[in-house]
Design a protein around this motif. Structure first.
Motif, mmCIF file in Angstrom:
data_model
loop_
_atom_site.group_PDB
_atom_site.id
_atom_site.type_symbol
_atom_site.label_atom_id
_atom_site.label_comp_id
_atom_site.label_asym_id
_atom_site.label_seq_id
_atom_site.Cartn_x
_atom_site.Cartn_y
_atom_site.Cartn_z
ATOM 1 N N PHE A 1 0.827 -1.206 0.000
ATOM 2 C CA PHE A 1 0.000 0.000 0.000
ATOM 3 C C PHE A 1 0.864 1.260 0.000
ATOM 4 O O PHE A 1 0.496 2.275 -0.609
ATOM 5 N N ALA A 2 1.990 1.207 0.670
ATOM 6 C CA ALA A 2 2.831 2.398 0.821
ATOM 7 C C ALA A 2 3.631 2.739 -0.438
ATOM 8 O O ALA A 2 4.353 3.740 -0.456
ATOM 9 N N ARG A 3 3.483 1.956 -1.494
ATOM 10 C CA ARG A 3 4.230 2.223 -2.721
ATOM 11 C C ARG A 3 3.613 3.388 -3.497
ATOM 12 O O ARG A 3 3.140 3.240 -4.620
ATOM 13 N N LYS A 4 3.613 4.535 -2.897
ATOM 14 C CA LYS A 4 3.080 5.736 -3.545
ATOM 15 C C LYS A 4 4.261 6.556 -4.060
ATOM 16 O O LYS A 4 5.224 6.814 -3.321
ATOM 17 N N TRP A 5 4.183 6.989 -5.319
ATOM 18 C CA TRP A 5 5.328 7.682 -5.891
ATOM 19 C C TRP A 5 5.665 8.964 -5.157
ATOM 20 O O TRP A 5 6.815 9.422 -5.164
ATOM 21 N N ILE A 6 4.689 9.527 -4.463
ATOM 22 C CA ILE A 6 4.950 10.776 -3.742
ATOM 23 C C ILE A 6 5.643 10.522 -2.409
ATOM 24 O O ILE A 6 6.203 11.426 -1.799
ATOM 25 N N GLY A 7 5.601 9.267 -1.941
ATOM 26 C CA GLY A 7 6.306 8.890 -0.717
ATOM 27 C C GLY A 7 5.526 9.145 0.556
ATOM 28 O O GLY A 7 4.604 9.963 0.595
ATOM 29 N N MET A 8 5.875 8.402 1.618
ATOM 30 C CA MET A 8 5.310 8.581 2.952
ATOM 31 C C MET A 8 6.481 8.573 3.926
ATOM 32 O O MET A 8 7.412 7.784 3.774
ATOM 33 N N SER A 9 6.427 9.446 4.943
ATOM 34 C CA SER A 9 7.548 9.523 5.881
ATOM 35 C C SER A 9 7.079 10.002 7.243
ATOM 36 O O SER A 9 5.901 10.324 7.443
ATOM 37 N N GLY A 10 8.014 10.093 8.163
ATOM 38 C CA GLY A 10 7.723 10.571 9.503
ATOM 39 C C GLY A 10 7.300 12.024 9.542
ATOM 40 O O GLY A 10 6.782 12.491 10.564
ATOM 41 N N ASP A 11 7.502 12.753 8.460
ATOM 42 C CA ASP A 11 7.067 14.152 8.400
ATOM 43 C C ASP A 11 5.575 14.277 8.104
ATOM 44 O O ASP A 11 5.011 15.372 8.207
ATOM 45 N N ASP A 12 4.942 13.179 7.718
ATOM 46 C CA ASP A 12 3.549 13.239 7.280
ATOM 47 C C ASP A 12 2.558 13.025 8.416
ATOM 48 O O ASP A 12 2.794 12.231 9.331
ATOM 49 N N GLU B 1 -0.385 3.791 -8.774
ATOM 50 C CA GLU B 1 0.013 4.686 -9.857
ATOM 51 C C GLU B 1 1.465 5.112 -9.750
ATOM 52 O O GLU B 1 1.971 5.377 -8.660
ATOM 53 N N CYS B 2 2.109 5.206 -10.902
ATOM 54 C CA CYS B 2 3.426 5.828 -10.966
ATOM 55 C C CYS B 2 3.245 7.328 -11.208
ATOM 56 O O CYS B 2 2.129 7.815 -11.398
ATOM 57 N N ARG B 3 4.338 8.044 -11.226
ATOM 58 C CA ARG B 3 4.248 9.505 -11.380
ATOM 59 C C ARG B 3 3.755 9.919 -12.764
ATOM 60 O O ARG B 3 3.404 11.079 -12.984
ATOM 61 N N HIS B 4 3.689 8.974 -13.695
ATOM 62 C CA HIS B 4 3.184 9.278 -15.031
ATOM 63 C C HIS B 4 1.701 8.955 -15.169
ATOM 64 O O HIS B 4 1.157 8.997 -16.282
ATOM 65 N N GLY B 5 1.052 8.609 -14.058
ATOM 66 C CA GLY B 5 -0.386 8.409 -14.063
ATOM 67 C C GLY B 5 -0.842 7.051 -14.546
ATOM 68 O O GLY B 5 -2.036 6.848 -14.781
ATOM 69 N N ARG B 6 0.063 6.096 -14.699
ATOM 70 C CA ARG B 6 -0.310 4.746 -15.125
ATOM 71 C C ARG B 6 -0.383 3.828 -13.914
ATOM 72 O O ARG B 6 0.432 3.919 -12.991
ATOM 73 N N MET B 7 -1.365 2.931 -13.910
ATOM 74 C CA MET B 7 -1.566 1.998 -12.815
ATOM 75 C C MET B 7 -0.780 0.715 -13.098
ATOM 76 O O MET B 7 -0.984 0.062 -14.123
ATOM 77 N N HIS B 8 0.113 0.358 -12.160
ATOM 78 C CA HIS B 8 0.967 -0.810 -12.344
ATOM 79 C C HIS B 8 0.624 -1.906 -11.337
ATOM 80 O O HIS B 8 0.464 -1.637 -10.137
ATOM 81 N N LEU B 9 0.529 -3.139 -11.831
ATOM 82 C CA LEU B 9 0.308 -4.297 -10.965
ATOM 83 C C LEU B 9 1.587 -4.614 -10.203
ATOM 84 O O LEU B 9 2.689 -4.597 -10.768
ATOM 85 N N TRP B 10 1.444 -4.958 -8.929
ATOM 86 C CA TRP B 10 2.600 -5.314 -8.097
ATOM 87 C C TRP B 10 2.996 -6.764 -8.407
ATOM 88 O O TRP B 10 2.803 -7.679 -7.615
ATOM 89 N N ALA B 11 3.577 -6.968 -9.581
ATOM 90 C CA ALA B 11 3.851 -8.314 -10.068
ATOM 91 C C ALA B 11 5.069 -8.949 -9.409
ATOM 92 O O ALA B 11 5.350 -10.123 -9.658
ATOM 93 N N ASP B 12 5.793 -8.218 -8.582
ATOM 94 C CA ASP B 12 6.864 -8.843 -7.800
ATOM 95 C C ASP B 12 6.318 -9.486 -6.526
ATOM 96 O O ASP B 12 7.006 -10.281 -5.889
ATOM 97 N N ARG B 13 5.070 -9.140 -6.175
ATOM 98 C CA ARG B 13 4.460 -9.670 -4.955
ATOM 99 C C ARG B 13 3.292 -10.614 -5.261
ATOM 100 O O ARG B 13 2.731 -11.203 -4.345
ATOM 101 N N ALA B 14 2.898 -10.742 -6.522
ATOM 102 C CA ALA B 14 1.781 -11.610 -6.893
ATOM 103 C C ALA B 14 1.912 -12.004 -8.356
ATOM 104 O O ALA B 14 2.505 -11.280 -9.160
ATOM 105 N N LEU B 15 1.355 -13.170 -8.688
ATOM 106 C CA LEU B 15 1.226 -13.583 -10.081
ATOM 107 C C LEU B 15 -0.130 -13.124 -10.592
ATOM 108 O O LEU B 15 -1.135 -13.259 -9.900
ATOM 109 N N PHE B 16 -0.174 -12.627 -11.815
ATOM 110 C CA PHE B 16 -1.416 -12.143 -12.397
ATOM 111 C C PHE B 16 -1.693 -12.855 -13.722
ATOM 112 O O PHE B 16 -0.779 -13.108 -14.508
#
Length: 438
Positions: free
Chosen positions: A114-125, A249-264
């Motif tokens: 879930f935390a794989r957001k291109w804008i990032g999450m940190s202790g400042d948030d 979503e990546c920073r280019h607005g495309r939705m990517h499947l987390w294929a390193d964590r699941a088979l699709f």
């Protein structure tokens, strides 16, 4: 034996699709071994050697939502019950529970995805979580992801009497909330509530960095309107209670499947065939889930999957979710979907201030109501009616309503007390609510 989730794959650790497939198949044998411990899969896997490759796995039948319901509550359990950390059920099951459960180690994978957001999450948030917590995964998922990255989490459950919209706006403003997680509609209601409180959504919340959204269809027009209202990017998420986050979503607005964590896989229900890409129903095998492994689980969401290159460099397949926008109603000779109408409504000029609408599809006409200030009412009605005729090819009646009609003003401003249950009342008090605290 070292738990494989202690070294989960991370973005950028593979170079091309062959590398990605090696990561998948390295973990697949462990996933199948976990599955073989559950009563449900034990029966499916006892006829021969356990699948060791994606090609082997394809010989197994699909797992369906009905399989999960038929095995409620713990027929899919692959660990001793005392190892469970949480139990959940998905929404919209119409009285037929779809169970889902996770261990503490499973939660490491869930939160990281879930935390794989291109804008990032940190202790400042400061992170406002504004989705349900009860039974569904969604609120807990965002909460865990925020804490994993050190953010201060504000648990603003959107089904709680303790968190009316006026309080949401106060918290966002006073606590300097920088990230939020909600369905897209919430972001529009917050804007109206902010204005009702005397705030300007795009100016008086300077700490806000992004709005994370999911859980309902979102057109490009509505996304753009929300982004312009608040002056920050709107970042979409795709997943389910049964699987957790599946794509982001990546920073280019495309939705990517987390294929390193699941088979699709993509399943065509008309032919019964599966493929790696194309259009059909999304089938997923989570690779790092021990409590309730799922092999070839059919989400029944219509999607389009492609392996085209993307400038983000993640090296992951791209997905477009189609099923949630596909349902429609007949008007004349046309089938009208919410997705089509939403695109037209939010293509009206921002200056018309149209945020809320509803429509009714009748046999020969489409009736649409929009909230719009008096000074823009005639123009908004005429333009929307014309675009419906041009784009959708149907007649419509567009009615402009005063702001506060569809979303009452008091819903934006009320601050009700949170009443606790009690049994002793004074002579002039209403004791009809004894024990019931609502």
């Amino acid at each position: 034996m070292t738990d494989p989730r202690s070294s989960l794959p991370q973005l950028g650790q593979w170079n091309g699709l062959e590398d990605l497939r090696r990561i998948q198949e390295k973990q697949l044998q462990q996933t199948v071994a976990w599955a073989a411990r559950s009563p449900f899969y034990r029966e499916r896997l006892n006829s021969g050697p356990l699948p060791a490759t994606a090609a082997d796995l394809a010989a197994l039948p699909l797992t369906t939502k009905q399989d999960l319901r038929d095995n409620y509550p713990f027929g899919m359990l692959a660990v001793p019950k005392e190892q469970l950390a949480t139990y959940h059920e998905s929404s919209g099951t119409a009285g037929h529970p779809t169970p889902s459960y996770y261990t503490a180690q499973d939660w490491v994978d869930l939160a990281e995805r879930f935390a794989r957001k291109w804008i990032g999450m940190s202790g400042d948030d400061t992170f406002l979580v504004r989705t349900p917590y009860a039974l569904l995964l969604t609120g807990h998922l965002a909460h865990a992801a925020g804490r994993l990255h050190g953010a201060t989490v504000v648990p603003g459950d959107n089904r709680s009497l303790a968190m009316p919209y006026a309080r949401v706006v106060r918290v966002m403003h006073d606590l300097e909330v920088s990230l939020t997680w909600s369905v897209p509609t919430e972001c529009l209601i917050w804007a109206a509530a902010a204005r009702a409180a005397g705030h300007r959504p795009g100016a008086d919340f300077p700490a806000l960095r992004a709005l994370f959204v999911g859980g309902e269809p979102l057109t490009s027009a509505r996304r753009g309107r929300i982004s312009r209202l608040w002056g920050v990017p709107v970042i979409e998420e795709y997943g389910s209670t049964e699987t957790g986050s599946l794509a982001g979503e990546c920073r280019h607005g495309r939705m990517h499947l987390w294929a390193d964590r699941a088979l699709f896989e993509v399943y065509d229900p008309r032919t019964g065939t599966v493929s790696a890409e194309g259009e059909g129903e999304l089938v997923v095998t989570p690779l790092f889930r021990e409590a309730m492994p799922l092999l070839r689980y059919n989400l029944e969401d219509n999607v389009s999957v492609s392996y085209d290159d993307c400038a983000c460099g993640w090296g992951l397949p791209t997905v477009r979710v189609l099923g949630r926008a596909a349902f429609g109603h007949r008007v004349g000779a046309a089938t009208i979907t919410q997705h089509q109408l939403e695109e037209l409504v939010f293509s009206l000029p921002d200056s018309y201030e149209v945020l809320f609408w509803r429509a009714r599809a009748e046999p020969n006409i489409l009736r649409i109501e929009i909230e719009v200030p008096d000074e823009h009412r005639a123009a908004a009605q005429a333009e929307l009616s014309a675009s419906v005729r041009t784009v959708l090819g149907v007649d419509s009646e567009v009615i402009g309503l005063a702001p506060g009609t569809l979303i009452p003003h008091e819903a934006l401003t009320a601050m009700p007390d949170v009443v606790k249950p009690r049994s002793l009342f004074g002579p002039d008090e209403d004791w009809g609510k004894a024990l019931l605290y609502y």
